[in-house]
Design a protein around this motif. Sequence first.
Motif, short mmCIF file in Angstrom:
data_model
loop_
_atom_site.label_atom_id
_atom_site.label_comp_id
_atom_site.label_asym_id
_atom_site.label_seq_id
_atom_site.Cartn_x
_atom_site.Cartn_y
_atom_site.Cartn_z
N PHE A 277 -6.16 7.07 -0.33
CA PHE A 277 -6.12 6.08 -1.40
C PHE A 277 -4.66 5.94 -1.81
CE2 PHE A 277 -10.56 7.42 -1.67
CZ PHE A 277 -11.20 6.19 -1.79
N MET A 278 -4.04 4.85 -1.38
CA MET A 278 -2.59 4.72 -1.50
C MET A 278 -2.18 3.80 -2.64
SD MET A 278 -1.15 4.73 2.40
CE MET A 278 -1.09 6.31 3.29
N ILE A 279 -1.03 4.14 -3.24
CA ILE A 279 -0.44 3.36 -4.32
C ILE A 279 0.53 2.35 -3.71
CG2 ILE A 279 1.01 3.48 -6.38
CD1 ILE A 279 -0.03 6.37 -6.74
N GLY A 280 0.46 1.11 -4.16
CA GLY A 280 1.29 0.06 -3.58
C GLY A 280 2.76 0.37 -3.60
N VAL A 281 3.29 0.79 -4.76
CA VAL A 281 4.73 1.04 -4.84
C VAL A 281 5.14 2.23 -3.99
CG1 VAL A 281 4.98 -0.03 -7.12
CG2 VAL A 281 4.47 2.41 -6.95
N ASN A 282 4.23 3.16 -3.75
CA ASN A 282 4.55 4.28 -2.88
C ASN A 282 4.62 3.85 -1.41
OD1 ASN A 282 4.64 5.88 -5.12
ND2 ASN A 282 2.91 7.19 -4.56
N THR B 250 -0.10 6.96 13.58
CA THR B 250 -0.21 8.23 14.31
C THR B 250 -1.55 8.90 14.05
OG1 THR B 250 2.19 8.53 14.21
CG2 THR B 250 0.86 10.48 14.74
N LEU B 251 -1.90 9.06 12.78
CA LEU B 251 -3.19 9.68 12.44
C LEU B 251 -4.35 8.73 12.65
CD1 LEU B 251 -2.28 11.50 9.09
CD2 LEU B 251 -2.28 12.44 11.40
N GLN B 252 -4.08 7.42 12.58
CA GLN B 252 -5.12 6.39 12.61
C GLN B 252 -6.16 6.65 11.51
OE1 GLN B 252 -6.53 6.07 16.68
NE2 GLN B 252 -4.44 5.98 17.47
N SER B 253 -5.64 7.12 10.37
CA SER B 253 -6.50 7.40 9.22
C SER B 253 -6.91 6.11 8.53
CB SER B 253 -5.78 8.32 8.23
OG SER B 253 -5.90 9.67 8.59
N ASP B 254 -7.84 6.24 7.59
CA ASP B 254 -8.41 5.10 6.88
C ASP B 254 -7.62 4.86 5.60
OD1 ASP B 254 -10.32 5.24 8.90
OD2 ASP B 254 -11.64 6.51 7.71
N ILE B 255 -7.15 3.63 5.41
CA ILE B 255 -6.31 3.29 4.27
C ILE B 255 -7.14 2.55 3.22
CG2 ILE B 255 -4.16 2.25 3.52
CD1 ILE B 255 -3.83 4.43 5.68
N ALA B 256 -7.06 3.02 1.98
CA ALA B 256 -7.82 2.42 0.88
C ALA B 256 -6.89 2.19 -0.31
CB ALA B 256 -8.99 3.32 0.49
N VAL B 257 -7.42 1.56 -1.35
CA VAL B 257 -6.63 1.07 -2.48
C VAL B 257 -6.65 2.06 -3.64
CG1 VAL B 257 -6.50 -0.75 -4.23
CG2 VAL B 257 -6.97 -1.35 -1.85
N HIS B 258 -5.46 2.37 -4.17
CA HIS B 258 -5.34 3.20 -5.37
C HIS B 258 -4.48 2.51 -6.42
CE1 HIS B 258 -6.08 6.83 -7.55
NE2 HIS B 258 -4.87 7.32 -7.46
N THR B 259 -4.50 1.19 -6.42
CA THR B 259 -3.78 0.30 -7.33
C THR B 259 -2.29 0.23 -7.01
OG1 THR B 259 -3.21 1.82 -9.16
CG2 THR B 259 -5.43 0.85 -9.15
N TRP B 260 -1.62 -0.70 -7.65
CA TRP B 260 -0.21 -0.93 -7.40
C TRP B 260 0.69 0.08 -8.12
CZ3 TRP B 260 1.96 -3.50 -3.70
CH2 TRP B 260 3.32 -3.82 -3.76
N THR B 261 0.34 0.44 -9.37
CA THR B 261 1.23 1.28 -10.17
C THR B 261 0.57 2.48 -10.82
OG1 THR B 261 0.90 0.06 -12.23
CG2 THR B 261 2.59 -0.77 -10.73
N HIS B 262 -0.72 2.73 -10.53
CA HIS B 262 -1.44 3.89 -11.05
C HIS B 262 -1.62 3.87 -12.58
CE1 HIS B 262 -2.65 8.17 -11.39
NE2 HIS B 262 -2.92 8.08 -10.11
#
Length: 428
Positions: free
Chosen positions: A163-168, A182-194
Amino acid sequence: MPAPATVLSTLLLAAAALANPHAHAHADHAHTAAPCPAAGDGVSYAQVGTPEWSASFPTPGVPIQTSQIPQAWLTALSAAKSAGKVPSLAPSTQAVPYTNPTYPGQDPNNMPVCSATYKCRNPEDLWDAPDGVFGSSFDDGPLDTSMPLYNLLHENNLVTTHFMIGVNILSYPTEFLFAFQTLQSDIAVHTWTHPYMTTLSDEQVVAELGFTMQLIHNSTSGRLPKYWRPPFGDSDERVRAIAKEVFGLRTVIWNQDTEDWSIGEAGGATRPQVDANLQKWITGPKSPGLIILEHELSNDTTGAFIQAFPLIAQNGWKFESLARLDGGDVYHNSPDSKPDSEVLPGVVGASFSGSVGPISSSGSGAPATTATSGKNNVAQTTTKSAASSTKSADGSSKTSGALAGVSPVSAALAAFAGVLSAALALSS
């Protein structure tokens, strides 16, 4: 009437033009640029990590204005509200930063509020994994402290949900690409600025979700996430409805909290306490399955998981990426992050007409297969805007989409019209 293939080709060309606006570049990031995978939806996106890649997205530290939000997202919000799908619920209040938001005169434990902060469970949200399953996910990446975790996953050929943050993502493109390519992991939403999402206006909620979804889309060869996790677990009926109706996102919470985010803070958890909790849960009952809140914030947060990792297999758990618990596709328009997987053309910006299926009532906690999994065509817009910067309670630096469930042939004309509208808006 043009042939469907001709219409779809025109749509792809228009989307390609929108995906690469040659706007004024932002300041260069410290990390080197890397190209997106060649395979994908057929659109040529700017290389991840370049000024061209970041130029279309909010500038950390500068507040987003409503006028800077793509009109397609606001139109989808308005349509959902007019249809009665978004509760008319005022934002929560927060007298003291990083404390639980409150709802004066209303009970947060019941409808119409049903705040996840207060452990009120909407049956469509995901809290538990199926029995015997360790539903793996990590919040707040990508960061430089993510790499020990990523290396462990790589060595063991494991996929998790980030769960990734946009600014990060903007700040750590190299780490992002390691997770995705590389990992081919699954990317999900953790908002833009937390932020605490329930304290925001409807339009701010749209911006926090939409820009993160757009950045992930442009950085993964066109993939559109299906899941989001609210920072601090702060969601309610209004916020979760916006996420669902405007962007087709399923809200994900957790059933165990390591409190690893508080390590090092006054009165926070200690590393031994986090280690002990992980051991207790992994060696404990297998019903329901585990969804544990864990973070990529520091060497302690990733180190706690690395230390506990051998216990998962030793105690008979099935390790599974959280985004795969329903057995469906990881993204709305692609099954996973593999470079040779199909990615249907999509854009963030048209109204979402699919539905997010309810959690199974069997007691396993597994979500039912949804009408939105797999082959949806969705609309994308890009814009130049800005975001505010905050400091979250977990100590990491933060800064304070819609989907159209239509087939690629029968809805090509409608999707193309949406792209043309977005192009006109960007050029005005």
